[in-house]
Design an enzyme around this catalytic site. Sequence first.
Site, PDB file in Angstrom:
ATOM      1  N   ARG A   1       0.825  -1.206   0.000  1.00  9.50           N
ATOM      2  CA  ARG A   1       0.000   0.000   0.000  1.00  9.50           C
ATOM      3  C   ARG A   1       0.858   1.254   0.000  1.00  9.50           C
ATOM      4  O   ARG A   1       1.746   1.411   0.830  1.00  9.50           O
ATOM      5  CB  ARG A   1      -0.916   0.035   1.209  1.00  9.50           C
ATOM      6  CG  ARG A   1      -1.997  -1.013   1.178  1.00  9.50           C
ATOM      7  CD  ARG A   1      -2.793  -0.990   2.470  1.00  9.50           C
ATOM      8  NE  ARG A   1      -3.434  -2.273   2.694  1.00  9.50           N
ATOM      9  CZ  ARG A   1      -4.713  -2.526   2.452  1.00  9.50           C
ATOM     10  NH1 ARG A   1      -5.489  -1.576   1.982  1.00  9.50           N
ATOM     11  NH2 ARG A   1      -5.215  -3.717   2.674  1.00  9.50           N
TER      12      ARG A   1
ATOM     13  N   SER B   1     -19.329  -1.633   0.378  1.00  6.85           N
ATOM     14  CA  SER B   1     -18.613  -0.517  -0.246  1.00  6.85           C
ATOM     15  C   SER B   1     -17.682  -0.927  -1.375  1.00  6.85           C
ATOM     16  O   SER B   1     -17.257  -0.075  -2.139  1.00  6.85           O
ATOM     17  CB  SER B   1     -17.809   0.216   0.808  1.00  6.85           C
ATOM     18  OG  SER B   1     -16.701  -0.559   1.191  1.00  6.85           O
TER      19      SER B   1
ATOM     20  N   HIS C   1     -22.010   3.101   4.844  1.00 13.58           N
ATOM     21  CA  HIS C   1     -21.943   3.689   3.501  1.00 13.58           C
ATOM     22  C   HIS C   1     -23.294   4.183   3.004  1.00 13.58           C
ATOM     23  O   HIS C   1     -23.470   4.434   1.811  1.00 13.58           O
ATOM     24  CB  HIS C   1     -21.335   2.693   2.513  1.00 13.58           C
ATOM     25  CG  HIS C   1     -19.876   2.484   2.768  1.00 13.58           C
ATOM     26  ND1 HIS C   1     -18.891   3.333   2.305  1.00 13.58           N
ATOM     27  CD2 HIS C   1     -19.240   1.556   3.517  1.00 13.58           C
ATOM     28  CE1 HIS C   1     -17.719   2.920   2.719  1.00 13.58           C
ATOM     29  NE2 HIS C   1     -17.895   1.842   3.463  1.00 13.58           N
TER      30      HIS C   1
ATOM     31  N   LYS D   1     -17.822   9.487   7.072  1.00 10.11           N
ATOM     32  CA  LYS D   1     -17.968   9.373   5.620  1.00 10.11           C
ATOM     33  C   LYS D   1     -18.923  10.465   5.125  1.00 10.11           C
ATOM     34  O   LYS D   1     -18.516  11.616   5.090  1.00 10.11           O
ATOM     35  CB  LYS D   1     -18.341   7.937   5.261  1.00 10.11           C
ATOM     36  CG  LYS D   1     -17.115   7.031   5.516  1.00 10.11           C
ATOM     37  CD  LYS D   1     -17.329   5.547   5.411  1.00 10.11           C
ATOM     38  CE  LYS D   1     -15.997   4.834   5.724  1.00 10.11           C
ATOM     39  NZ  LYS D   1     -16.124   3.397   5.947  1.00 10.11           N
TER      40      LYS D   1
ATOM     41  N   THR E   1     -10.542   8.039  25.398  1.00 17.14           N
ATOM     42  CA  THR E   1     -10.946   9.447  25.481  1.00 17.14           C
ATOM     43  C   THR E   1     -12.109   9.729  24.533  1.00 17.14           C
ATOM     44  O   THR E   1     -12.117   9.261  23.396  1.00 17.14           O
ATOM     45  CB  THR E   1      -9.738  10.341  25.125  1.00 17.14           C
ATOM     46  OG1 THR E   1      -8.704  10.085  26.069  1.00 17.14           O
ATOM     47  CG2 THR E   1     -10.098  11.811  25.152  1.00 17.14           C
TER      48      THR E   1
HETATM   49  C1  LIG Z   1     -15.351   2.542   6.966  1.00 15.28           C
HETATM   50  C2  LIG Z   1     -16.201   1.427   7.498  1.00 15.28           C
HETATM   51  C3  LIG Z   1     -16.375   1.241   8.867  1.00 15.28           C
HETATM   52  C4  LIG Z   1     -15.568   1.996   9.862  1.00 15.28           C
HETATM   53  O1  LIG Z   1     -15.995   3.308   9.984  1.00 15.28           O
HETATM   54  P1  LIG Z   1     -14.905   4.411  10.407  1.00 15.28           P
HETATM   55  O2  LIG Z   1     -15.734   5.489  10.991  1.00 15.28           O
HETATM   56  O3  LIG Z   1     -14.181   4.784   9.175  1.00 15.28           O
HETATM   57  O4  LIG Z   1     -14.005   3.768  11.406  1.00 15.28           O
HETATM   58  C5  LIG Z   1     -17.292   0.304   9.305  1.00 15.28           C
HETATM   59  N1  LIG Z   1     -17.993  -0.441   8.430  1.00 15.28           N
HETATM   60  C6  LIG Z   1     -17.819  -0.324   7.103  1.00 15.28           C
HETATM   61  C7  LIG Z   1     -18.621  -1.163   6.197  1.00 15.28           C
HETATM   62  C8  LIG Z   1     -16.911   0.619   6.598  1.00 15.28           C
HETATM   63  O5  LIG Z   1     -16.709   0.708   5.287  1.00 15.28           O
END
Ligand SMILES: *Cc1c(COP(=O)(O)O)cnc(C)c1O
Length: 404
Positions: A21, A188, A216, A247, A277
């Site tokens: 990556r 996703s 998503h 997101k 925290t």
């Molecule tokens: C990105 C993602 C998460 C985690 O969410 P974050 O807030 O980025 O930690 C959980 N489930 C799915 C399906 C995701 O794509």
Amino acid sequence: MDYDAMFNTQLETLKDEGNYRVFAELERRCGDFPRAKSHDAEAPDEVTVWCSNDYLGMGQNPVVRQAMKDAIDQCGTGAGGTRNISGTNHHHKLLEAELADLHRKEDALLFTSGYVSNWAALSTLGSRLPDAVILSDSLNHASMIEGIRHSRAQKVIWKHNDPEDLDRKLAALPANAPKIVAFESVYSMDGDICPMAEIVEVADKHGAMTYLDEVHAVGLYGPRGGGIAEREGLMDRITLIEGTLGKAYGCMGGYIAGSAALCDFIRSFASGFIFTTALPPAVAAAACASIKHLKQSNLERLQQRDRVAKLRAMLNARGIPHLDNPSHIIPVMIKDPVKCRMLADILMQDYGIYVQPINYPTVPKGTERLRFTPSPLHSDADLEHLIEALTVLWKQCALARAVA
Ligand SMILES: *Cc1c(COP(=O)(O)O)cnc(C)c1O
């Protein structure tokens, strides 16, 4: 012992497989979404981001930014503690109320990320409910898989988006065991959407609770951005809805929403909730503003849908193969890790188009892809620039075209 040599051996293997990556170093330009300054010496100074999970550009929305600035001026930067020890800020409680209302649930509980919310909630449910069995969709996100693993509960994997397989697997379990059906609405990587009504029906039939990851989908689907469950009128049939503020809402944090008893249970027993925290109050305030905005504004969602439809039509017209799905995610299939990375590099370096190559283990080997997420703010010119670049590269790399 030469530990670095041990690390490097494994890194070399990754590199040989084309699965190493490399992160693009960017400075997002506020007010100029989806543009960013690139720190990649090989790339132009300014690039257009085509793979952001800030799906609607809410991270740069003036109302959201102002809410964050106001809360910093009001409360300072950090929360100052865990939720248990001095860190529960009024902004956290306001946000939890907003989330409960979004999903029409009695309560909601905030975590530092969506990953942590899945990990903490599933590991607590699986370990605390006696003899619990967790039934997990085969394509569930790593955060759910890790939570289930950590719970040490019995795990049964059902075929992706297949309610009949779920039905068979539930039927084989003891009637009196607590059962948790864990799945996502929008997946996703392929951008497909689960058959939620059927899954809920099957779960009900067997007395199982439903655990739905809407990460998503929140902000993007449903009249108020409540996700696919809201769109399908199924929110009250889901026991626990999990989502992210990182997101479509453009901030950071994760949450669960459900009954008061369920939230109190997770609040009281989940180590991943208690021993960390709390989110900065300003992050909570900004997320709250973002949710409020997308509850009453459909404009961003409609514009995004328009951009997504347009890019799909353009890809079809040029015979560039992409997965057909009912979501906002457009995976262009390359099916080779080295080519996938090479294409992404050329797009970045020669065209200022940033799309991250998606390789194993994020997706199965042989299904490597470029995953485009058009936003309301990608212009017609952006779309045309992308499609011209892809057309040229498709010819150069002799990649298979979709059969017309
Ligand atoms: C990105 C993602 C998460 C985690 O969410 P974050 O807030 O980025 O930690 C959980 N489930 C799915 C399906 C995701 O794509």
